[in-house]
Design an enzyme around this catalytic site. Structure first.
Site, PDB file in Angstrom:
ATOM      1  CE1 TYR A   1      -3.935  -2.117   0.270  1.00  0.00           C
ATOM      2  CE2 TYR A   1      -2.687  -3.287   1.953  1.00  0.00           C
ATOM      3  CZ  TYR A   1      -3.759  -3.214   1.094  1.00  0.00           C
ATOM      4  OH  TYR A   1      -4.660  -4.256   1.036  1.00  0.00           O
TER       5      TYR A   1
ATOM      6  CG  HIS B   1     -10.050  -2.065  -4.973  1.00  0.00           C
ATOM      7  ND1 HIS B   1     -10.431  -2.314  -3.681  1.00  0.00           N
ATOM      8  CD2 HIS B   1     -11.163  -2.190  -5.739  1.00  0.00           C
ATOM      9  CE1 HIS B   1     -11.720  -2.591  -3.661  1.00  0.00           C
ATOM     10  NE2 HIS B   1     -12.184  -2.511  -4.901  1.00  0.00           N
TER      11      HIS B   1
END
Length: 143
Positions: free
Chosen positions: A22, A97
């Site tokens: 991430y 996402h």
């Protein structure tokens, strides 16, 4: 133009959680960059780990804002109710996402959100939010 960015569970830990997946930037820092890049947009940001609060946020923004950028996190794969909330509002919703969910565990390949969203951006990191803003700013084609 008013755009709501709504993030789901665990996205409050961006910059701290699984940085190899991430990244190491917090969403708060990223939001400041986004505001500078798009000064003509009024952004509303909301993050929660609670499914019902995500639904409330979609319903609230969906009738008052020009668009919603939604990262439902893990609820993507489990929440029919989030898909129903998206279908119930007139504002276009772009599903984002950060990671490529199709390159991850098989259960992440299912989305109860994608079919209700105007579009989906997957796997481009935080850049996906920027691309979603750019799309929402484009004029809606008329027939």
């Amino acid at each position: 133009m008013e755009i709501s960015i709504i993030n789901g569970p665990n996205l409050n830990l961006l910059g701290k959680r699984e940085t190899t997946v991430y990244g190491d930037m917090s969403f708060e820092v990223f939001m400041e960059q986004l505001k500078k890049k798009f000064p003509q947009v009024t952004f509303h940001y909301y993050q929660t780990n609670i499914e019902g609060e995500l639904i409330d946020a979609i319903q609230k923004a969906g009738f008052t804002h020009d668009g919603i950028i939604l990262n439902p996190g893990g609820y993507t794969h489990t929440s029919v109710a989030l898909g129903d909330a998206i279908a119930a509002v007139p504002a276009p919703v772009i599903e984002v996402h950060i990671s490529n969910v199709h390159a991850r565990e098989e259960f992440r390949h299912i989305s109860h959100v994608s079919a209700k969203a105007r579009g989906t951006i997957i796997g481009l990191g935080l850049k996906g939010y920027e691309l979603a803003v750019t799309f929402l700013m484009e004029p809606v084609p008329t027939e």
